[in-house]
Write a protein that holds these residues in place. Structure first.
Motif, mmCIF file in Angstrom:
data_model
loop_
_atom_site.group_PDB
_atom_site.id
_atom_site.type_symbol
_atom_site.label_atom_id
_atom_site.label_comp_id
_atom_site.label_asym_id
_atom_site.label_seq_id
_atom_site.Cartn_x
_atom_site.Cartn_y
_atom_site.Cartn_z
ATOM 1 N N UNK A 46 16.844 -8.842 2.047
ATOM 2 C CA UNK A 46 16.196 -9.857 2.914
ATOM 3 C C UNK A 46 15.072 -9.177 3.624
ATOM 4 N N UNK A 47 15.028 -7.802 3.834
ATOM 5 C CA UNK A 47 13.932 -7.104 4.339
ATOM 6 C C UNK A 47 13.000 -6.994 3.708
ATOM 7 N N UNK A 48 11.900 -6.200 4.100
ATOM 8 C CA UNK A 48 10.473 -6.314 3.431
ATOM 9 C C UNK A 48 10.736 -5.641 2.019
ATOM 10 N N UNK A 49 10.198 -6.159 1.159
ATOM 11 C CA UNK A 49 10.241 -5.682 -0.397
ATOM 12 C C UNK A 49 8.936 -6.118 -1.260
ATOM 13 N N UNK A 50 8.422 -5.236 -1.832
ATOM 14 C CA UNK A 50 7.018 -5.028 -2.505
ATOM 15 C C UNK A 50 7.227 -4.169 -3.764
ATOM 16 N N UNK A 51 5.983 -4.731 -4.597
ATOM 17 C CA UNK A 51 5.603 -3.524 -5.547
ATOM 18 C C UNK A 51 4.722 -2.335 -4.853
ATOM 19 N N UNK A 52 4.922 -1.096 -5.264
ATOM 20 C CA UNK A 52 3.961 0.012 -4.736
ATOM 21 C C UNK A 52 2.777 -0.372 -5.067
ATOM 22 N N UNK A 53 1.810 -0.192 -4.212
ATOM 23 C CA UNK A 53 0.394 -0.368 -4.474
ATOM 24 C C UNK A 53 -0.387 0.993 -4.534
ATOM 25 N N UNK A 54 -0.739 1.244 -5.552
ATOM 26 C CA UNK A 54 -1.568 2.571 -5.643
ATOM 27 C C UNK A 54 -2.804 2.837 -4.671
ATOM 28 N N UNK A 55 -2.844 3.820 -4.085
ATOM 29 C CA UNK A 55 -3.724 4.305 -3.137
ATOM 30 C C UNK A 55 -3.538 3.745 -1.665
ATOM 31 N N UNK A 56 -2.617 2.992 -1.471
ATOM 32 C CA UNK A 56 -2.280 2.392 -0.214
ATOM 33 C C UNK A 56 -1.519 3.617 0.632
ATOM 34 N N UNK A 57 -1.260 3.816 1.839
ATOM 35 C CA UNK A 57 -0.864 4.749 2.493
ATOM 36 C C UNK A 57 0.190 4.124 3.367
ATOM 37 N N UNK A 58 1.565 4.308 3.205
ATOM 38 C CA UNK A 58 2.788 3.922 3.614
ATOM 39 C C UNK A 58 3.008 4.797 4.849
ATOM 40 N N UNK A 59 3.104 4.310 5.927
ATOM 41 C CA UNK A 59 3.232 5.290 6.848
ATOM 42 C C UNK A 59 4.709 5.237 7.599
ATOM 43 N N UNK A 60 5.407 6.252 7.619
ATOM 44 C CA UNK A 60 6.922 6.171 8.441
ATOM 45 C C UNK A 60 6.751 7.072 9.626
ATOM 46 N N UNK A 61 6.621 6.231 10.747
ATOM 47 C CA UNK A 61 6.520 7.061 11.915
ATOM 48 C C UNK A 61 7.468 6.462 12.855
#
Length: 242
Positions: free
Chosen positions: A227-242
């Motif tokens: 139920x939390x955030x789920x999506x298809x990985x998007x090529x070129x997008x920067x996913x930041x874990x900070x």
């Protein structure tokens, strides 16, 4: 930690794309995760070849190693232009004869990933997956943040504990629900969502996608459990874990 999908497809790349692969960056250290078809071209949208500091290969199916040969030639040319070699370490398992083909003169060197628990700033762990070839899932941690890559796998209960409390789970979802259990070595969106739920992760990205159907249906399947955030990985997008 910055995570950039370079490709999202399983098996082979669609037009102008690449198979499932990711560029991971922390404090100027660039780590390439898998190197299948189209990956080297996509990589150069973000960094040049000589900026690459290390590579992880999960297994030796073509959609994960097809561009290794191209990368060897790229390193050869770039080292010649630089006038001195910068050897690129490639971390992979040695359970297959392909391991020996990674090392290329002074340009690339194969390193047994089972002997490594640190790559640059990243702490790493691995676990064997449920796949037709010997394959490793990888957990990467830095500065208190963690991402787990399932790599290619069918449902594998051991992945629950391995993925526990990760900030991001990047899971393969190569099958739609009607094919669940019919094709070994791969998971459905539903199973990826169940894994994310049972492991208590913060967010789920789906990759290694099928070449037919409506891929957004994989997200709907995953949401049956997660139920939390789920999506298809998007090529070129920067996913930041900070």
């Amino acid at each position: 930690m910055n995570i950039i999908p370079l490709g999202i497809w399983g098996g082979y790349p669609k037009a102008n794309s690449a198979t499932s692969s990711f560029l991971i960056e922390e404090d100027g250290f660039y780590l390439l995760f898998d190197c299948g078809s189209g990956v080297l071209s996509s990589l150069q949208n973000h960094v040049n070849i000589q900026q690459l500091d290390a590579v992880i290969i999960t297994h030796y199916h073509h959609d994960h190693i097809a561009d290794i040969g191209a990368l060897q030639y790229a390193k050869l040319i770039q080292n010649q232009l630089a006038g001195k070699p910068k050897t690129l370490p490639v971390y992979a398992h040695n359970q297959d004869e392909h391991f020996q083909t990674i090392t290329f003169k002074e340009h690339m060197k194969a390193v047994n990933i089972s002997h490594a628990n640190q790559i640059g700033p990243f702490a790493i762990e691995t676990i064997k997956t449920n796949h037709s070839a010997f394959c490793l899932a990888v957990r990467i941690e830095v500065n208190g943040k963690s991402v787990v890559f399932t790599a290619d796998t069918g449902w594998e209960p051991a992945l629950i504990e391995f993925s526990k409390k990760a900030d991001m789970l990047i899971s393969e979802a190569n099958l739609y629900l009607p094919y669940e259990g019919q094709i070994p070595g791969h998971m459905t969106g539903r199973q990826a969502g169940l894994l994310a739920k049972e492991a208590g992760v913060e967010q789920l990205l789906l990759t290694h996608l099928p070449h037919f159907g409506e891929t957004e249906d994989l997200v709907k399947e995953a949401r049956q459990h997660f139920t939390k955030h789920v999506s298809l990985a998007e090529p070129g997008k920067n996913y930041v874990l900070a």
